[in-house]
Design a protein around this motif. Structure first.
Motif, PDB file in Angstrom:
ATOM      1  N   ILE A  25     -26.844 -25.260  18.937  1.00 52.15           N
ATOM      2  CA  ILE A  25     -26.812 -26.557  19.613  1.00 52.15           C
ATOM      3  C   ILE A  25     -26.901 -27.596  18.509  1.00 52.15           C
ATOM      4  N   TRP A  26     -25.963 -28.536  18.492  1.00 51.69           N
ATOM      5  CA  TRP A  26     -25.929 -29.600  17.485  1.00 51.69           C
ATOM      6  C   TRP A  26     -26.214 -30.945  18.141  1.00 51.69           C
ATOM      7  N   TYR A  27     -26.962 -31.789  17.419  1.00 56.80           N
ATOM      8  CA  TYR A  27     -27.215 -33.167  17.836  1.00 56.80           C
ATOM      9  C   TYR A  27     -26.875 -34.066  16.641  1.00 56.80           C
ATOM     10  N   VAL A  28     -25.890 -34.916  16.800  1.00 54.55           N
ATOM     11  CA  VAL A  28     -25.425 -35.769  15.698  1.00 54.55           C
ATOM     12  C   VAL A  28     -26.418 -36.919  15.494  1.00 54.55           C
TER      13      VAL A  28
ATOM     14  N   GLY B  10     -23.228 -40.885  11.162  1.00 57.03           N
ATOM     15  CA  GLY B  10     -21.824 -40.755  10.810  1.00 57.03           C
ATOM     16  C   GLY B  10     -20.900 -40.626  12.007  1.00 57.03           C
ATOM     17  N   GLN B  11     -19.629 -40.424  11.684  1.00 58.48           N
ATOM     18  CA  GLN B  11     -18.576 -40.253  12.688  1.00 58.48           C
ATOM     19  C   GLN B  11     -17.767 -39.021  12.312  1.00 58.48           C
ATOM     20  N   GLY B  12     -17.193 -38.362  13.294  1.00 60.61           N
ATOM     21  CA  GLY B  12     -16.374 -37.207  12.987  1.00 60.61           C
ATOM     22  C   GLY B  12     -15.806 -36.562  14.225  1.00 60.61           C
ATOM     23  N   GLU B  13     -15.347 -35.330  14.035  1.00 57.63           N
ATOM     24  CA  GLU B  13     -14.790 -34.538  15.123  1.00 57.63           C
ATOM     25  C   GLU B  13     -15.206 -33.088  14.935  1.00 57.63           C
TER      26      GLU B  13
ATOM     27  N   ALA C  76     -20.525 -38.668  17.054  1.00 56.05           N
ATOM     28  CA  ALA C  76     -21.170 -39.938  16.712  1.00 56.05           C
ATOM     29  C   ALA C  76     -22.657 -39.767  17.017  1.00 56.05           C
ATOM     30  N   PRO C  77     -23.514 -40.596  16.445  1.00 54.10           N
ATOM     31  CA  PRO C  77     -24.943 -40.474  16.731  1.00 54.10           C
ATOM     32  C   PRO C  77     -25.210 -40.462  18.238  1.00 54.10           C
ATOM     33  N   GLY C  78     -26.041 -39.502  18.644  1.00 52.38           N
ATOM     34  CA  GLY C  78     -26.386 -39.345  20.047  1.00 52.38           C
ATOM     35  C   GLY C  78     -25.585 -38.285  20.776  1.00 52.38           C
ATOM     36  N   VAL C  79     -24.510 -37.779  20.170  1.00 50.95           N
ATOM     37  CA  VAL C  79     -23.698 -36.731  20.801  1.00 50.95           C
ATOM     38  C   VAL C  79     -24.357 -35.372  20.548  1.00 50.95           C
ATOM     39  N   CYS C  80     -24.469 -34.576  21.610  1.00 50.40           N
ATOM     40  CA  CYS C  80     -25.018 -33.227  21.524  1.00 50.40           C
ATOM     41  C   CYS C  80     -23.964 -32.257  22.037  1.00 50.40           C
ATOM     42  N   LEU C  81     -23.779 -31.127  21.326  1.00 49.15           N
ATOM     43  CA  LEU C  81     -22.781 -30.149  21.755  1.00 49.15           C
ATOM     44  C   LEU C  81     -23.263 -28.747  21.450  1.00 49.15           C
ATOM     45  N   THR C  82     -22.604 -27.790  22.090  1.00 54.64           N
ATOM     46  CA  THR C  82     -22.953 -26.387  21.890  1.00 54.64           C
ATOM     47  C   THR C  82     -21.823 -25.634  21.199  1.00 54.64           C
ATOM     48  N   ILE C  83     -22.214 -24.605  20.462  1.00 54.71           N
ATOM     49  CA  ILE C  83     -21.276 -23.665  19.859  1.00 54.71           C
ATOM     50  C   ILE C  83     -21.707 -22.282  20.361  1.00 54.71           C
ATOM     51  N   PRO C  84     -21.147 -21.851  21.509  1.00 47.74           N
ATOM     52  CA  PRO C  84     -21.531 -20.550  22.063  1.00 47.74           C
ATOM     53  C   PRO C  84     -21.147 -19.393  21.131  1.00 47.74           C
TER      54      PRO C  84
ATOM     55  N   LEU D  37     -21.407 -37.400   7.685  1.00 49.32           N
ATOM     56  CA  LEU D  37     -21.673 -36.916   9.037  1.00 49.32           C
ATOM     57  C   LEU D  37     -22.898 -36.020   8.942  1.00 49.32           C
ATOM     58  N   ALA D  38     -23.909 -36.275   9.772  1.00 47.27           N
ATOM     59  CA  ALA D  38     -25.136 -35.487   9.724  1.00 47.27           C
ATOM     60  C   ALA D  38     -25.542 -35.076  11.131  1.00 47.27           C
ATOM     61  N   ALA D  39     -26.016 -33.835  11.251  1.00 47.11           N
ATOM     62  CA  ALA D  39     -26.444 -33.315  12.541  1.00 47.11           C
ATOM     63  C   ALA D  39     -27.672 -32.438  12.385  1.00 47.11           C
ATOM     64  N   PHE D  40     -28.517 -32.472  13.401  1.00 49.41           N
ATOM     65  CA  PHE D  40     -29.644 -31.560  13.536  1.00 49.41           C
ATOM     66  C   PHE D  40     -29.147 -30.412  14.406  1.00 49.41           C
TER      67      PHE D  40
END
Length: 134
Positions: free
Chosen positions: A56-59, A62-65, A80-88, A103-106
């Motif tokens: 699970i990533w939380y940006v 930065g900006q990206g795709e 973008a900051p605040g976007v959260c996504l999953t990589i199953p 671009l940085a993500a937790f």
């Protein structure tokens, strides 16, 4: 083993991920590990998939795709900051920093990233041409 773990985000990366991004490891527990990933402005990671973990990533900056594909569904998500996504599990993915800042993500990896495994990450054909800094 200590009961509690605390760590501030280090200034320098602890490692470089197989995809080419900088990794700063953060405390984890038995069910998952945590890390901070950073990709330089204009950089494009290598594409790959995991054998045993999902994320699970939380940006945070930065900006990206992020491209993700499970063989049936293919998607590019704006980052973008605040976007959260999953990589199953088993999902192919690649990401890129499109802005003027890194671009940085937790991210949380479940189960924890297998530290001794050299084969956890499998490179796949990229969606975009790879462009790593350095």
């Amino acid at each position: 083993m200590p009961r509690f773990a605390t760590r501030s985000l280090p200034a320098e990366p602890d490692a470089v991920a197989p995809d080419g991004s900088e990794v700063r490891t953060l405390p984890g527990l038995g069910g998952g590990s945590a890390a901070h990933f950073r990709l330089a402005p204009g950089a494009v990671s290598r594409a790959g998939r995991h054998r045993t973990v999902e994320e699970i990533w939380y940006v945070v900056a930065g900006q990206g795709e992020m491209w993700r594909s499970d063989g049936e569904h293919d998607e590019v998500a704006a980052l973008a900051p605040g976007v959260c996504l999953t990589i199953p599990l088993g999902t192919a993915f690649q990401f890129r920093a499109t802005g003027d800042a890194p671009l940085a993500a937790f991210a949380v990896t479940m189960p924890p990233w297998p530290a001794e495994a050299d084969d956890e990450w499998i490179e796949v054909p990229p969606r975009w041409p790879v462009k790593l800094s350095g």
